[in-house]
Write an enzyme that holds these catalytic residues in place. Structure first.
Site, PDB file in Angstrom:
ATOM      1  N   ASN A   9       0.871  -1.180   0.000  1.00  0.00           N
ATOM      2  CA  ASN A   9       0.000   0.000   0.000  1.00  0.00           C
ATOM      3  C   ASN A   9       0.906   1.228   0.000  1.00  0.00           C
ATOM      4  O   ASN A   9       1.534   1.539   1.011  1.00  0.00           O
ATOM      5  CB  ASN A   9      -0.890  -0.031   1.255  1.00  0.00           C
ATOM      6  CG  ASN A   9      -1.738   1.223   1.390  1.00  0.00           C
ATOM      7  OD1 ASN A   9      -1.798   2.043   0.471  1.00  0.00           O
ATOM      8  ND2 ASN A   9      -2.380   1.377   2.528  1.00  0.00           N
ATOM      9  N   LYS A  11       0.131   4.295  -0.245  1.00  0.00           N
ATOM     10  CA  LYS A  11      -0.469   5.481   0.400  1.00  0.00           C
ATOM     11  C   LYS A  11      -0.205   6.725  -0.462  1.00  0.00           C
ATOM     12  O   LYS A  11      -0.226   6.624  -1.678  1.00  0.00           O
ATOM     13  CB  LYS A  11       0.065   5.609   1.832  1.00  0.00           C
ATOM     14  CG  LYS A  11      -0.076   4.291   2.625  1.00  0.00           C
ATOM     15  CD  LYS A  11       0.213   4.409   4.090  1.00  0.00           C
ATOM     16  CE  LYS A  11       0.030   3.055   4.757  1.00  0.00           C
ATOM     17  NZ  LYS A  11       0.237   3.087   6.214  1.00  0.00           N
ATOM     18  N   HIS A  94      -9.166   1.175   5.282  1.00  0.00           N
ATOM     19  CA  HIS A  94      -7.864   1.394   5.915  1.00  0.00           C
ATOM     20  C   HIS A  94      -8.027   2.326   7.114  1.00  0.00           C
ATOM     21  O   HIS A  94      -8.808   3.275   7.073  1.00  0.00           O
ATOM     22  CB  HIS A  94      -6.865   1.970   4.904  1.00  0.00           C
ATOM     23  CG  HIS A  94      -5.467   1.900   5.424  1.00  0.00           C
ATOM     24  ND1 HIS A  94      -4.974   2.811   6.317  1.00  0.00           N
ATOM     25  CD2 HIS A  94      -4.478   0.990   5.216  1.00  0.00           C
ATOM     26  CE1 HIS A  94      -3.729   2.472   6.629  1.00  0.00           C
ATOM     27  NE2 HIS A  94      -3.407   1.373   5.971  1.00  0.00           N
ATOM     28  N   GLU A  96      -6.327   4.698   8.142  1.00  0.00           N
ATOM     29  CA  GLU A  96      -6.118   6.130   7.845  1.00  0.00           C
ATOM     30  C   GLU A  96      -7.370   6.737   7.232  1.00  0.00           C
ATOM     31  O   GLU A  96      -7.678   7.898   7.464  1.00  0.00           O
ATOM     32  CB  GLU A  96      -4.884   6.282   6.934  1.00  0.00           C
ATOM     33  CG  GLU A  96      -3.600   5.999   7.707  1.00  0.00           C
ATOM     34  CD  GLU A  96      -2.505   5.344   6.895  1.00  0.00           C
ATOM     35  OE1 GLU A  96      -2.538   5.416   5.650  1.00  0.00           O
ATOM     36  OE2 GLU A  96      -1.594   4.747   7.520  1.00  0.00           O
ATOM     37  N   GLU A 166      -4.929  -4.936  10.558  1.00  0.00           N
ATOM     38  CA  GLU A 166      -3.863  -3.959  10.751  1.00  0.00           C
ATOM     39  C   GLU A 166      -4.085  -3.221  12.080  1.00  0.00           C
ATOM     40  O   GLU A 166      -4.839  -2.235  12.125  1.00  0.00           O
ATOM     41  CB  GLU A 166      -3.859  -2.939   9.606  1.00  0.00           C
ATOM     42  CG  GLU A 166      -3.611  -3.542   8.244  1.00  0.00           C
ATOM     43  CD  GLU A 166      -3.049  -2.519   7.262  1.00  0.00           C
ATOM     44  OE1 GLU A 166      -1.964  -2.772   6.724  1.00  0.00           O
ATOM     45  OE2 GLU A 166      -3.678  -1.466   7.065  1.00  0.00           O
ATOM     46  N   GLY A 172       3.150   2.059  10.767  1.00  0.00           N
ATOM     47  CA  GLY A 172       4.115   3.148  10.611  1.00  0.00           C
ATOM     48  C   GLY A 172       4.870   3.480  11.883  1.00  0.00           C
ATOM     49  O   GLY A 172       5.567   4.489  11.963  1.00  0.00           O
ATOM     50  N   SER A 212       3.977  -2.408  10.151  1.00  0.00           N
ATOM     51  CA  SER A 212       5.426  -2.492  10.346  1.00  0.00           C
ATOM     52  C   SER A 212       6.022  -3.844   9.950  1.00  0.00           C
ATOM     53  O   SER A 212       6.968  -4.320  10.577  1.00  0.00           O
ATOM     54  CB  SER A 212       5.810  -2.134  11.786  1.00  0.00           C
ATOM     55  OG  SER A 212       5.462  -0.783  12.070  1.00  0.00           O
TER      56      SER A 212
HETATM   57  P1  13P Z   1       3.498   0.165   7.595  1.00  0.00           P
HETATM   58  O1  13P Z   1       3.981  -1.113   6.978  1.00  0.00           O
HETATM   59  O2  13P Z   1       4.231   1.375   7.130  1.00  0.00           O
HETATM   60  O3  13P Z   1       3.406   0.068   9.090  1.00  0.00           O
HETATM   61  O4  13P Z   1       1.984   0.382   7.077  1.00  0.00           O
HETATM   62  C1  13P Z   1       1.090  -0.663   7.155  1.00  0.00           C
HETATM   63  C2  13P Z   1      -0.137  -0.256   6.426  1.00  0.00           C
HETATM   64  O5  13P Z   1      -0.858   0.623   6.859  1.00  0.00           O
HETATM   65  C3  13P Z   1      -0.453  -0.927   5.165  1.00  0.00           C
HETATM   66  O6  13P Z   1      -1.737  -0.625   4.730  1.00  0.00           O
END
Ligand code: 13P
Length: 249
Positions: A9, A11, A94, A96, A166, A172, A212
């Site tokens: 992803n 983003k 997601h 976010e 997740e 992150g 992560s």
């Molecule tokens: P990270 O791997 O940067 O923690 O992000 C995970 C994520 O949100 C994938 O959709």
């Protein structure tokens, strides 16, 4: 049998030139794998990514879509638009999107149904926040996220669903759930789906872990029986890291 999946992803990262460069490098370095490999670039580069990956097995997927068919929704993207550029899978829910753009379970249920109506596969994301885990409400939170958005679906729709657990506290942050924590939650999710539908549906749905995931921890996480792959953020932005994670599966 459920499939293994490694998805990146991206983003809100990578402009057009950077997108093309990363796709070229990934296509060249892609290892032999039985897993399905997906990348989700930003919308503005999605059509060109689909085109660039025509001769590759890497699948370009969307990060989001709107539930409406079309109309006055400035800045939004419809399922039909995704299908029209050759996209077959969309990420929905997601954390976010939930946290920064107000996406509720109710909105997500509509989005899931709209995507399925266009024959898109849905990669549905969910996961608890840190406070939920600290108060030991994580199972309850995850159960309600899945139930509210997905349990009104017909059993037949589940062949088009991919789940991505997740935990928000692991996204992150560099702090990953342990492989055992991931396994525990994935097994709980399968049990919840078995109770709502049946064991066959629960056993056939791919459940990815995200948060992560890095080359250093991927193998341990992927070794767990109920973890069918990963949804990768930061580490998917560097070809060698993403390739190493694919190798780990
Ligand atoms: P990270 O791997 O940067 O923690 O992000 C995970 C994520 O949100 C994938 O959709």
């Amino acid at each position: 049998m459920r499939s293994k999946i490694v998805a990146g992803n991206w983003k809100m990262n990578k402009n057009l030139a950077e997108t093309e460069a990363l796709l070229t490098e990934l296509a060249a370095k892609l290892p032999d794998t039985n897993a399905e490999v997906m990348v989700a670039p930003t919308f503005v580069n999605l059509a060109s990514a689909v085109h660039s990956l025509e001769s590759s097995t890497i699948n370009a997927i969307a990060q989001n879509m709107h539930f409406a068919e079309s109309g006055a929704y400035t800045g939004e993207i419809s399922g039909d638009m995704l299908v029209s550029i050759g996209v077959d899978t969309v990420i929905l829910g997601h954390s976010e999107r939930r946290a920064y753009f107000g996406e509720t379970d109710e909105i997500l249920e509509k989005k899931v149904k709209a995507a399925l109506a266009k024959n898109l596969r849905v990669m549905f994301c969910f996961g608890e926040e840190l406070a939920d885990r600290k108060s030991e409400n994580h199972f309850k939170v995850v159960e309600s996220q899945i139930k509210n958005a997905l349990f009104s679906l017909d059993a037949s729709a589940w062949s088009s669903i991919i789940l991505a657990y997740e935990p928000v506290w692991a996204i992150g942050t560099g702090e990953t759930a342990s492989a055992d924590q991931a396994q525990e939650m994935h097994a709980f999710i399968r049990k919840t789906i078995t109770e709502a539908y049946n064991e066959e549906i629960a056993n056939n749905v791919s459940i990815l872990y995200g948060g992560s995931v890095k080359p250093a921890n991927a193998e341990e996480i992927f070794s767990k029986p109920d973890v069918d792959g990963g949804l990768i953020g930061g580490a998917a932005l560097v070809a060698d890291n993403f390739v190493d994670i694919i190798k780990a599966i």
